[in-house]
Design a protein around this motif. Structure first.
Motif, mmCIF file in Angstrom:
data_model
loop_
_atom_site.group_PDB
_atom_site.id
_atom_site.type_symbol
_atom_site.label_atom_id
_atom_site.label_comp_id
_atom_site.label_asym_id
_atom_site.label_seq_id
_atom_site.Cartn_x
_atom_site.Cartn_y
_atom_site.Cartn_z
ATOM 1 N N ARG A 70 -90.402 -54.968 123.360
ATOM 2 C CA ARG A 70 -89.182 -55.725 123.093
ATOM 3 C C ARG A 70 -89.157 -56.103 121.607
ATOM 4 O O ARG A 70 -90.164 -56.546 121.060
ATOM 5 C CB ARG A 70 -89.128 -56.974 123.972
ATOM 6 C CG ARG A 70 -87.787 -57.686 123.976
ATOM 7 C CD ARG A 70 -87.750 -58.768 125.030
ATOM 8 N NE ARG A 70 -87.884 -58.208 126.378
ATOM 9 C CZ ARG A 70 -87.739 -58.927 127.487
ATOM 10 N NH1 ARG A 70 -87.427 -60.227 127.411
ATOM 11 N NH2 ARG A 70 -87.880 -58.359 128.671
ATOM 12 N N GLU A 109 -76.015 -62.930 130.629
ATOM 13 C CA GLU A 109 -75.544 -61.955 129.647
ATOM 14 C C GLU A 109 -74.479 -61.071 130.273
ATOM 15 O O GLU A 109 -74.481 -60.821 131.481
ATOM 16 C CB GLU A 109 -76.706 -61.086 129.156
ATOM 17 C CG GLU A 109 -77.800 -61.857 128.461
ATOM 18 C CD GLU A 109 -79.155 -61.441 128.937
ATOM 19 O OE1 GLU A 109 -80.139 -61.657 128.212
ATOM 20 O OE2 GLU A 109 -79.256 -60.908 130.063
ATOM 21 N N GLY A 132 -72.536 -55.270 128.362
ATOM 22 C CA GLY A 132 -73.154 -53.966 128.160
ATOM 23 C C GLY A 132 -72.342 -52.862 128.813
ATOM 24 O O GLY A 132 -71.345 -53.115 129.484
ATOM 25 N N TRP A 150 -80.859 -62.289 120.007
ATOM 26 C CA TRP A 150 -80.769 -61.107 120.852
ATOM 27 C C TRP A 150 -81.981 -60.222 120.596
ATOM 28 O O TRP A 150 -82.360 -59.998 119.443
ATOM 29 C CB TRP A 150 -79.497 -60.321 120.548
ATOM 30 C CG TRP A 150 -78.250 -60.966 121.038
ATOM 31 C CD1 TRP A 150 -77.392 -61.742 120.326
ATOM 32 C CD2 TRP A 150 -77.722 -60.887 122.367
ATOM 33 N NE1 TRP A 150 -76.352 -62.159 121.127
ATOM 34 C CE2 TRP A 150 -76.533 -61.640 122.383
ATOM 35 C CE3 TRP A 150 -78.128 -60.240 123.532
ATOM 36 C CZ2 TRP A 150 -75.750 -61.782 123.523
ATOM 37 C CZ3 TRP A 150 -77.348 -60.377 124.672
ATOM 38 C CH2 TRP A 150 -76.172 -61.136 124.663
ATOM 39 N N TYR A 151 -82.540 -59.716 121.666
ATOM 40 C CA TYR A 151 -83.653 -58.781 121.610
ATOM 41 C C TYR A 151 -83.253 -57.552 122.425
ATOM 42 O O TYR A 151 -82.318 -57.604 123.225
ATOM 43 C CB TYR A 151 -84.908 -59.402 122.217
ATOM 44 C CG TYR A 151 -85.506 -60.515 121.394
ATOM 45 C CD1 TYR A 151 -84.878 -61.748 121.273
ATOM 46 C CD2 TYR A 151 -86.726 -60.338 120.730
ATOM 47 C CE1 TYR A 151 -85.418 -62.761 120.512
ATOM 48 C CE2 TYR A 151 -87.280 -61.356 119.974
ATOM 49 C CZ TYR A 151 -86.627 -62.559 119.880
ATOM 50 O OH TYR A 151 -87.171 -63.563 119.128
ATOM 51 N N ARG A 152 -83.986 -56.484 122.233
ATOM 52 C CA ARG A 152 -83.741 -55.302 123.045
ATOM 53 C C ARG A 152 -85.051 -54.600 123.356
ATOM 54 O O ARG A 152 -86.029 -54.711 122.622
ATOM 55 C CB ARG A 152 -82.779 -54.329 122.354
ATOM 56 C CG ARG A 152 -83.323 -53.683 121.091
ATOM 57 C CD ARG A 152 -82.232 -52.868 120.418
ATOM 58 N NE ARG A 152 -82.703 -52.216 119.204
ATOM 59 C CZ ARG A 152 -81.917 -51.564 118.354
ATOM 60 N NH1 ARG A 152 -80.605 -51.479 118.588
ATOM 61 N NH2 ARG A 152 -82.427 -50.990 117.282
ATOM 62 N N ASP A 201 -79.725 -47.036 119.684
ATOM 63 C CA ASP A 201 -79.443 -48.403 120.104
ATOM 64 C C ASP A 201 -79.521 -48.569 121.616
ATOM 65 O O ASP A 201 -79.414 -49.688 122.119
ATOM 66 C CB ASP A 201 -78.044 -48.824 119.629
ATOM 67 C CG ASP A 201 -77.925 -48.879 118.122
ATOM 68 O OD1 ASP A 201 -76.890 -48.426 117.596
ATOM 69 O OD2 ASP A 201 -78.869 -49.371 117.467
ATOM 70 N N TYR A 213 -80.597 -55.184 126.543
ATOM 71 C CA TYR A 213 -80.475 -56.260 125.572
ATOM 72 C C TYR A 213 -80.615 -57.601 126.289
ATOM 73 O O TYR A 213 -79.996 -57.835 127.340
ATOM 74 C CB TYR A 213 -79.127 -56.170 124.863
ATOM 75 C CG TYR A 213 -79.078 -55.071 123.829
ATOM 76 C CD1 TYR A 213 -79.104 -53.730 124.212
ATOM 77 C CD2 TYR A 213 -79.043 -55.366 122.474
ATOM 78 C CE1 TYR A 213 -79.085 -52.718 123.272
ATOM 79 C CE2 TYR A 213 -79.016 -54.357 121.520
ATOM 80 C CZ TYR A 213 -79.042 -53.036 121.920
ATOM 81 O OH TYR A 213 -79.026 -52.039 120.979
ATOM 82 N N TYR A 214 -81.431 -58.468 125.689
ATOM 83 C CA TYR A 214 -81.714 -59.782 126.247
ATOM 84 C C TYR A 214 -81.380 -60.872 125.232
ATOM 85 O O TYR A 214 -81.612 -60.686 124.038
ATOM 86 C CB TYR A 214 -83.194 -59.917 126.594
ATOM 87 C CG TYR A 214 -83.725 -58.927 127.591
ATOM 88 C CD1 TYR A 214 -84.240 -57.698 127.171
ATOM 89 C CD2 TYR A 214 -83.757 -59.223 128.953
ATOM 90 C CE1 TYR A 214 -84.747 -56.785 128.082
ATOM 91 C CE2 TYR A 214 -84.271 -58.318 129.867
ATOM 92 C CZ TYR A 214 -84.758 -57.105 129.421
ATOM 93 O OH TYR A 214 -85.274 -56.214 130.333
ATOM 94 N N CYS A 215 -80.943 -62.010 125.714
ATOM 95 C CA CYS A 215 -80.842 -63.172 124.834
ATOM 96 C C CYS A 215 -81.978 -64.131 125.162
ATOM 97 O O CYS A 215 -82.510 -64.125 126.276
ATOM 98 C CB CYS A 215 -79.494 -63.862 124.973
ATOM 99 S SG CYS A 215 -79.079 -64.451 126.613
ATOM 100 N N VAL A 224 -83.414 -58.167 117.573
ATOM 101 C CA VAL A 224 -82.250 -57.492 117.006
ATOM 102 C C VAL A 224 -81.560 -58.401 115.999
ATOM 103 O O VAL A 224 -81.275 -57.991 114.872
ATOM 104 C CB VAL A 224 -81.254 -57.092 118.113
ATOM 105 C CG1 VAL A 224 -79.997 -56.478 117.507
ATOM 106 C CG2 VAL A 224 -81.907 -56.129 119.095
#
Length: 112
Positions: free
Chosen positions: A42, A6, A9, A33-35, A86, A90-92, A45
Protein backbone atom coordinates in the motif's frame (compact mmCIF):
# COMPACT_ATOMS: atom_id res chain seq x y z
CA UNK A 1 -16.43 3.94 16.44
CA UNK A 2 -14.97 5.59 13.38
CA UNK A 3 -16.34 4.52 10.02
CA UNK A 4 -15.04 5.57 6.62
CA UNK A 5 -17.11 5.11 3.48
CA UNK A 6 -15.43 5.44 0.09
CA UNK A 7 -17.12 5.73 -3.27
CA UNK A 8 -16.44 6.75 -6.84
CA UNK A 9 -14.25 3.98 -8.17
CA UNK A 10 -14.88 2.19 -11.42
CA UNK A 11 -13.58 1.18 -14.82
CA UNK A 12 -12.23 3.91 -17.08
CA UNK A 13 -10.12 4.07 -20.21
CA UNK A 14 -6.63 5.52 -20.13
CA UNK A 15 -6.79 9.29 -20.24
CA UNK A 16 -10.11 9.35 -18.45
CA UNK A 17 -11.11 10.79 -15.09
CA UNK A 18 -12.67 9.65 -11.84
CA UNK A 19 -13.55 11.36 -8.57
CA UNK A 20 -13.28 9.45 -5.31
CA UNK A 21 -15.07 10.43 -2.13
CA UNK A 22 -14.47 9.41 1.47
CA UNK A 23 -16.83 10.38 4.26
CA UNK A 24 -16.10 9.80 7.94
CA UNK A 25 -18.44 9.40 10.86
CA UNK A 26 -17.57 11.57 13.81
CA UNK A 27 -16.16 15.07 13.98
CA UNK A 28 -12.93 15.00 12.02
CA UNK A 29 -11.96 14.35 8.43
CA UNK A 30 -9.72 11.73 6.91
CA UNK A 31 -6.23 12.84 5.98
CA UNK A 32 -5.18 10.96 2.90
CA UNK A 33 -5.65 8.54 0.05
CA UNK A 34 -3.59 5.39 -0.38
CA UNK A 35 -3.69 2.69 -2.99
CA UNK A 36 -2.68 -0.93 -3.26
CA UNK A 37 -2.15 -2.76 -6.52
CA UNK A 38 -2.06 -6.57 -6.69
CA UNK A 39 1.22 -7.89 -5.36
CA UNK A 40 2.38 -4.48 -4.20
CA UNK A 41 2.50 -2.67 -0.89
CA UNK A 42 0.00 0.00 0.00
CA UNK A 43 1.36 3.42 -0.94
CA UNK A 44 0.47 7.00 -0.20
CA UNK A 45 -1.18 8.79 -3.11
CA UNK A 46 -2.07 12.15 -1.60
CA UNK A 47 -2.52 13.76 1.81
CA UNK A 48 -4.10 16.94 3.10
CA UNK A 49 -3.79 18.72 6.44
CA UNK A 50 -6.59 20.43 8.34
CA UNK A 51 -5.28 23.71 6.97
CA UNK A 52 -5.42 22.46 3.42
CA UNK A 53 -1.75 21.81 2.76
CA UNK A 54 -1.35 18.97 0.30
CA UNK A 55 1.28 16.45 -0.68
CA UNK A 56 1.35 14.00 -3.57
CA UNK A 57 3.25 10.97 -4.71
CA UNK A 58 5.53 11.86 -7.60
CA UNK A 59 3.65 9.47 -9.86
CA UNK A 60 0.40 11.44 -9.57
CA UNK A 61 1.60 15.04 -9.34
CA UNK A 62 -0.13 17.23 -11.88
CA UNK A 63 -2.87 14.65 -12.49
CA UNK A 64 -4.55 14.10 -9.12
CA UNK A 65 -6.01 16.69 -6.75
CA UNK A 66 -6.98 16.06 -3.15
CA UNK A 67 -9.50 18.29 -1.39
CA UNK A 68 -11.53 18.27 1.79
CA UNK A 69 -14.87 19.47 3.12
CA UNK A 70 -14.62 19.85 6.87
CA UNK A 71 -18.34 20.48 7.22
CA UNK A 72 -18.98 17.00 5.82
CA UNK A 73 -15.91 15.32 7.35
CA UNK A 74 -15.00 14.24 3.84
CA UNK A 75 -12.07 14.20 1.48
CA UNK A 76 -12.03 13.78 -2.26
CA UNK A 77 -9.56 12.72 -4.92
CA UNK A 78 -9.98 14.10 -8.41
CA UNK A 79 -8.04 11.86 -10.78
CA UNK A 80 -7.36 13.00 -14.33
CA UNK A 81 -5.26 11.62 -17.19
CA UNK A 82 -5.54 8.18 -15.66
CA UNK A 83 -3.02 5.53 -16.65
CA UNK A 84 -3.14 1.73 -16.45
CA UNK A 85 -0.52 1.97 -13.67
CA UNK A 86 -3.12 3.78 -11.55
CA UNK A 87 -5.13 0.57 -11.34
CA UNK A 88 -5.48 -0.35 -7.66
CA UNK A 89 -7.79 -0.43 -4.70
CA UNK A 90 -7.90 3.06 -3.23
CA UNK A 91 -8.31 3.59 0.51
CA UNK A 92 -8.76 6.65 2.68
CA UNK A 93 -7.17 6.89 6.11
CA UNK A 94 -8.06 8.65 9.32
CA UNK A 95 -5.52 8.57 12.20
CA UNK A 96 -7.06 9.02 15.62
CA UNK A 97 -5.62 8.52 19.09
CA UNK A 98 -2.71 6.49 17.79
CA UNK A 99 -4.83 4.21 15.61
CA UNK A 100 -5.23 4.30 11.83
CA UNK A 101 -8.76 3.80 10.55
CA UNK A 102 -9.25 2.68 6.95
CA UNK A 103 -12.18 2.59 4.61
CA UNK A 104 -13.25 -0.58 2.82
CA UNK A 105 -11.53 0.49 -0.36
CA UNK A 106 -12.82 1.31 -3.81
CA UNK A 107 -11.52 -0.35 -6.96
CA UNK A 108 -10.11 1.80 -9.75
CA UNK A 109 -9.35 0.01 -13.01
CA UNK A 110 -7.79 1.84 -15.95
CA UNK A 111 -7.82 0.02 -19.27
CA UNK A 112 -5.28 0.70 -21.98
Amino acid sequence: QVQLVESGGGLVQAGGSLRLSCAASGIISPVGWYRQAPGKQRELVASITDRGSTDYADSVKGRFTISRDNAKNAIYLEMNSLKPDDTAVYYCKLPLYGHDYWGQGTQVTVSS
